[in-house]
Design an enzyme around this catalytic site. Sequence first.
Site: not given
Length: 234
Positions: A108, A126
């Site tokens: 990533e 989040k």
Amino acid sequence: MGTAVDNLKKAAAIWAVSCLKDGMVVGLGSRSTATFAVAEIGRLVKNGLRVVGVSTSEKTSEQARSLGIPLATLAEYPEIDLTIDGADEVELQTLDLIKGGGGNQLREKMIAIISKRLLIVVDQSKLTSRLGERAKLPVEVVQFGWQSTAKRLAALGLGPALRIDAEGMAFVTDGGNYILDCVFGTAKGASELQTQLDATVGVVEHGLFIGLASEVVVGYPGGVKSMKRHAQNL
């Protein structure tokens, strides 16, 4: 609860995918939020959108292939127009991230740093005022001598714990490494910790994504909102 959260993620993911344009090279993220984005990209490709995907995980690659999304490698496309990915935690004031809950932080990050635009998709849960308040920090380490690496991380006050998979074995990343899940709370600054981790022998990569996100798309019960770097509020 889960269904409601998934709906928020899906709405944010679809909004993010709407930023794609014909001819783009797109980075495809990992885990649940990215799954929604890849599904939407697949639908658009079926309807004529021309894009090429570069995947951050084997699981994402499998999904993309099943949907007819053309895939390529970093060797073929060393620069990516737009990457859509999720995060485990987003710091509101900076848009700095903790990623890697799925164990794919190395790939990533490799894709994030070559992306012209990194678009992060999350639900409102989040968001945090300071990194480390809730999410654990995954640190990817080489299998050789991982116990020694864990001791070095423990000396930094990170309380490392070897990640275990569903079969009760040590979790192995797509790159063949182990994950040590760490807790650093809010006492240590993320930038300081990043420097320490980067200098730790045995550490391959970690889940601190500092200064990489261009924009964060957040799913709320009332709709989708976008935060860009340096923006003071939604």
